[in-house]
Scaffold this motif. Structure first.
Motif, PDB file in Angstrom:
ATOM      1  N   GLY A  90       0.804  -1.228   0.000  1.00 22.78           N
ATOM      2  CA  GLY A  90       0.000   0.000   0.000  1.00 22.78           C
ATOM      3  C   GLY A  90       0.830   1.269   0.000  1.00 22.78           C
ATOM      4  N   MET A  91       1.973   1.242  -0.666  1.00 19.48           N
ATOM      5  CA  MET A  91       2.818   2.443  -0.707  1.00 19.48           C
ATOM      6  C   MET A  91       2.988   2.882  -2.153  1.00 19.48           C
ATOM      7  SD  MET A  91       5.697   1.320   2.015  1.00 19.48           S
ATOM      8  CE  MET A  91       5.234   0.155   3.303  1.00 19.48           C
ATOM      9  N   GLY A  92       2.285   3.948  -2.501  1.00 20.32           N
ATOM     10  CA  GLY A  92       2.353   4.459  -3.864  1.00 20.32           C
ATOM     11  C   GLY A  92       1.033   5.085  -4.242  1.00 20.32           C
ATOM     12  N   SER A  93       0.954   5.598  -5.460  1.00 16.57           N
ATOM     13  CA  SER A  93      -0.285   6.231  -5.920  1.00 16.57           C
ATOM     14  C   SER A  93      -0.614   5.832  -7.345  1.00 16.57           C
ATOM     15  CB  SER A  93      -0.143   7.757  -5.834  1.00 16.57           C
ATOM     16  OG  SER A  93       0.135   8.132  -4.510  1.00 16.57           O
TER      17      SER A  93
ATOM     18  N   TYR B  42       1.090  13.522   7.243  1.00 16.07           N
ATOM     19  CA  TYR B  42       0.691  12.161   6.840  1.00 16.07           C
ATOM     20  C   TYR B  42       1.926  11.293   6.609  1.00 16.07           C
ATOM     21  CZ  TYR B  42      -0.522   8.254   3.826  1.00 16.07           C
ATOM     22  OH  TYR B  42      -0.620   6.990   3.287  1.00 16.07           O
ATOM     23  N   TYR B  43       2.876  11.800   5.833  1.00 16.94           N
ATOM     24  CA  TYR B  43       4.024  10.955   5.493  1.00 16.94           C
ATOM     25  C   TYR B  43       4.907  10.643   6.709  1.00 16.94           C
ATOM     26  CZ  TYR B  43       2.845   9.906   0.770  1.00 16.94           C
ATOM     27  OH  TYR B  43       2.211   9.356  -0.315  1.00 16.94           O
TER      28      TYR B  43
ATOM     29  N   THR C  78      -5.304   3.964   3.048  1.00 17.81           N
ATOM     30  CA  THR C  78      -4.504   4.490   4.155  1.00 17.81           C
ATOM     31  C   THR C  78      -4.281   5.993   3.976  1.00 17.81           C
ATOM     32  OG1 THR C  78      -3.369   2.360   4.318  1.00 17.81           O
ATOM     33  CG2 THR C  78      -2.284   4.211   5.363  1.00 17.81           C
TER      34      THR C  78
HETATM   35  N1  GLN Z   1      -0.401   7.230  -1.723  1.00 16.51           N
HETATM   36  C1  GLN Z   1      -0.575   6.817  -0.372  1.00 16.51           C
HETATM   37  C2  GLN Z   1       0.752   6.343   0.165  1.00 16.51           C
HETATM   38  O1  GLN Z   1       1.594   5.991  -0.623  1.00 16.51           O
HETATM   39  C3  GLN Z   1      -1.618   5.774  -0.355  1.00 16.51           C
HETATM   40  C4  GLN Z   1      -1.530   4.796   0.746  1.00 16.51           C
HETATM   41  C5  GLN Z   1      -2.757   3.946   0.868  1.00 16.51           C
HETATM   42  O2  GLN Z   1      -3.845   4.482   0.916  1.00 16.51           O
HETATM   43  N2  GLN Z   1      -2.556   2.645   1.039  1.00 16.51           N
HETATM   44  O3  GLN Z   1       0.976   6.336   1.338  1.00 16.51           O
END
Ligand code: GLN
Length: 473
Positions: A128-131, A306-307, A175
């Motif tokens: 779940g890391m990316g867009s 967030y990050y 996330t």
């Molecule tokens: N682009 C967000 C991220 O990389 C999405 C994460 C998500 O929702 N799993 O943290």
């Protein structure tokens, strides 16, 4: 069979009126998957055997005249971060390439009890890391609306499977925007429920204070029906709570006040995207909604905080993948070397980057400057929304600051990728529910309109969303 025009409702009608059997329906979707996967790559694994056995069970119920559960025969796809007993669950990572889920996530248990037919597991950015879904260890998914472009991420496979009619609805996970962004980029509906509205038991943990399972569909009603099946308190997830809001019949936009945050339409937003979103809001205003400008003054700090929080929680959560208890194991003979090699080979670049930055942010001496500060920003964002919700029922704005981009366009620059989340992360930080609605196209590419609701007011989002859908058509 024309699967493109099906909805959860028409599936039920079709089964009851014996226009088709659940097996025929599953076969039709499996056929679509065979036809389209070469181009799209929405799935990491297709569970044909499971799907056909579930469909057969529904057909048996029908032939015996038994009553049908609410999702009987509905073909769904499932993000590969959610455990389905007996199926491989990779989270898009080499680390879990051979991990077979030993049990069903609560959302899967509920979907199965409701009679859903599970077609397979969908592609995603690693853990779940990316867009964009380009961070999957198993190759990217393409956007069904334009195969040269990304489907958004991280639940890109889920959104693409629905947009390409390979699945009727899908379970995703969000996330920081992972349901809403791909929904927007692929032109489908996607909801990130309130934190706690849906159980996270059996969902691979990434950033535990932000993660939430949600649903996608071609229509608001389909996304709603699947949500209603999976939501609610689960004794196996202490953060889950019972749904408080009951479906009401707000049948008119006249009953709804929409707040439009000025910070969501400032520099950084592609003008064409902004114009289309504004047009959507105007349409709701013409339909009777009361529209007011609001301010969410701390928005500019959301992405940075967030990050910090996301990476900090990732560094802790992903410590479990040491190659011994979980994940890829590289035999070396010496414990430390085994850890290093297993993690070194198992994780991709973005995952390593976040583990390192998160570990740094949590380390002694830096904790106050980064993690604690980010948590304080979180409180400020929450207060911004609380203040706004004194006057409005929903907040409306864009989902993404730009159109679906070309494959490869942003993958070399992590910061350019993180910018995609600018309008989606405030919702995860504050725990609020938000829905992404198709708002039309620019140059043939889909644009999403985001509606953010009060805590546990998913129904308001569904109702407003359905009214928006109606006036658009
Ligand atoms: N682009 C967000 C991220 O990389 C999405 C994460 C998500 O929702 N799993 O943290």
């Amino acid at each position: 069979m024309d699967v493109a025009s099906l909805t959860i409702f028409s599936v039920r009608q079709g089964l009851l009126q014996k226009k088709f059997s659940a097996t025929e329906l599953a076969q039709a979707f499996l056929g679509k998957i065979r036809e389209k996967e070469q181009d799209i790559h929405a799935f990491l694994a297709v569970s044909e055997e499971l799907a056909l056995s579930q469909a057969l069970e529904i057909d048996r119920k029908i032939s015996k005249g038994e009553s049908l559960p609410e999702l009987a025969g509905v073909p769904i796809s499932v993000k590969d971060a959610i455990l389905v007993e007996g199926l491989v669950c990779t989270a898009g990572s080499r680390m879990l390439e051979h991990y077979i889920a030993p049990y069903d996530a609560t959302v899967i248990q509920k979907a199965k009890e409701a009679g859903a037919v599970i077609l397979g597991k969908t592609n995603m950015d690693e853990f779940g890391m990316g867009s964009s879904t380009e961070n999957s260890a198993f190759g990217p998914t393409k956007n069904p609306r334009d195969l040269t472009r990304v489907p958004g991420g991280t639940s890109g496979g889920s959104a693409a499977s629905v947009a390409s009619e390979e699945a009727l609805v899908s379970l995703g996970e969000d996330t920081g925007g992972s349901i809403r962004l791909p929904a927007a980029f692929c032109g489908v509906v996607g909801i990130k429920p309130t934190y706690g509205a849906v159980s996270r038991h059996g969902v691979i943990a990434v950033a535990s204070s932000l993660d939430q399972v949600g649903t996608m569909g071609k229509t608001v009603e389909d996304a709603r029906k699947l949500f209603e099946v999976i939501c609610g308190k689960d004794p196996k997830d202490g953060t889950s709570v019972e749904q408080r809001e009951r479906p009401t019949a707000k049948t008119s936009l006249k009953d709804i006040t929409i707040g439009v945050p000025k910070e969501y339409f400032e520099a950084g937003l592609d003008k064409k995207v902004g114009d289309l979103v504004k047009k959507g809001i105007r349409l709701m205003e013409q339909g009777g909604a009361h529209v007011v400008e609001i301010s969410l003054p701390h928005t500019q700090y959301a992405l940075a905080s967030y990050y910090v929080i996301d990476m900090s929680e990732i560094s802790a959560n992903l410590a479990r993948y040491d190659g011994l208890r979980y994940g890829k194991h590289v035999a070396k003979g010496k414990l430390l070397e085994e850890y290093e090699e297993s993690r070194g080979q198992g994780f991709g670049e973005e995952v390593k980057r976040r583990i390192m930055l998160g570990t740094y942010a949590l380390s002694a001496g830096y904790y106050d400057a980064f993690y604690l500060k980010a948590q304080k920003v979180r409180t400020l964002l929450k207060q911004d929304f609380e203040k706004a919700f004194e006057k409005v029922d929903v907040v409306a704005g864009p989902v993404a600051p730009f159109l679906p981009f070309k494959l490869g366009e942003r993958s070399a620059d992590p910061l350019a990728m993180y910018l995609a989340d600018i309008y989606t992360v405030p919702v995860n930080l504050t725990g609020l529910p938000a829905i992404s609605l198709p708002a039309g196209t620019v140059e043939g590419l889909p644009v999403g309109l985001q509606l953010i609701g009060k805590p546990f007011c998913e129904q308001t989002l569904f109702e407003t969303g359905a009214l928006f859908e109606e006036i658009q058509s």
